[in-house]
Design an enzyme around this catalytic site. Sequence first.
Site, PDB file in Angstrom:
ATOM      1  CB  THR A  18      -0.930  -0.025   1.232  1.00 49.44           C
ATOM      2  OG1 THR A  18      -1.835  -1.113   1.075  1.00 49.44           O
ATOM      3  CG2 THR A  18      -1.718   1.258   1.387  1.00 49.44           C
ATOM      4  CB  THR A  97       0.454  -3.647   6.409  1.00 47.32           C
ATOM      5  OG1 THR A  97      -0.806  -3.737   5.736  1.00 47.32           O
ATOM      6  CG2 THR A  97       0.965  -2.228   6.376  1.00 47.32           C
ATOM      7  CG  ASP A  98      -2.653  -7.218   3.938  1.00 42.17           C
ATOM      8  OD1 ASP A  98      -2.883  -6.489   4.918  1.00 42.17           O
ATOM      9  OD2 ASP A  98      -3.356  -7.220   2.912  1.00 42.17           O
TER      10      ASP A  98
HETATM   11  C1  SIN Z   1      -1.032  -3.031   2.801  1.00 43.15           C
HETATM   12  O1  SIN Z   1       0.112  -2.797   2.443  1.00 43.15           O
HETATM   13  O2  SIN Z   1      -1.529  -2.428   3.781  1.00 43.15           O
HETATM   14  C2  SIN Z   1      -1.942  -4.001   2.125  1.00 43.15           C
HETATM   15  C3  SIN Z   1      -1.444  -4.514   0.840  1.00 43.15           C
HETATM   16  C4  SIN Z   1      -0.197  -5.328   0.974  1.00 43.15           C
HETATM   17  O3  SIN Z   1       0.004  -6.000   1.977  1.00 43.15           O
HETATM   18  O4  SIN Z   1       0.578  -5.327   0.002  1.00 43.15           O
END
Ligand code: SIN
Length: 325
Positions: A18, A97-98
């Site tokens: 993200t 983050t995932d």
């Molecule tokens: C994020 O980064 O918050 C979600 C998408 C990802 O993990 O690439």
Amino acid sequence: MSDAAQPRRVVILGTGGTIAGRATQAGDNVGYKAGQVPVQDLLAGLPAWAGQAVDVEQVAQINSKDMTLPVWQALMARLVIHLQRPEVAGVVITHGTDTIEETAWLLQRVLQPATPVVLTCAMRPATAVSPDGPQNLSDALAVVRAPGACGVSVVCGGQVHPARDVAKVHPYRVQPFSSGEAGPLGVVEEGRLRRFRDWPRAHPDGLDAPAAGRFAALGALARVAWVTSHADADGSLVDALLLQVAQSPGQACRGIVVAGTGNGSLHERLQAALHRARDAGIVVALATRCTEGSVVGWPAQPFPDLDGLSPAKARLELSLRLSGV
Ligand code: SIN
């Protein structure tokens, strides 16, 4: 070493997420596409990064939910090269983050780098009205530059989390991570790290090169499934895995991590199926679905736990062990 001889370069490796996301409307914090903006562009105009000696590389450009072994191998290969350069003070990795907690654990578990490796991310896309990525990138730089920094950590929302403990616990807020009861390693305030806990362990040789070599040589990671116990659970998923083992042993799952309720307790129907799996040669390990704490061992514990790791990290850990890493 004199001040002039201190390593100063910082490497930044982009993998997407993200933080590199782009939405069609600036106000949209959820309907964007992750992994769009080049990592080089994320640094543009950031005062903290201006004038720094930086090497920038785009290793991947993905949504981290789609992480694969080849991306991990490409990332680790570049990391190993940069960590061996004496002029490099630290490496920042931009990541979604995932699954950042899995990548952070992988890098710490395999490399144990003596040079700091800081993963950072964002919850809002780069095109947001108020993106969180720029501050996280600035904070990540403060952490790699902190005296004595080592090992792998995750920086987000002003907090620093060690690879072993970090877990994503919220789907939306800009500080989505927790290190559970141990708490964060520290916080970054106005470009300065205030540290509460020890850094992650560093390998005496600077990094564990033999383990990195074993990981690089993998054609596939051993398949390990993750199942969860819950009210009215049964053994049907485990029995389906067992059927696969009987039908195509070469490609089938070799391990199961089961996230138990509470202190690793398992529904009796699921537990019976897991015993069948173990009898068929599948390695079964126990974790807890509780978001804090870890399984406290008891005499009749049906399956061993993996050093108190969360289900996501225990799954990866078992896969690494079964893969010989
Ligand atoms: C994020 O980064 O918050 C979600 C998408 C990802 O993990 O690439």
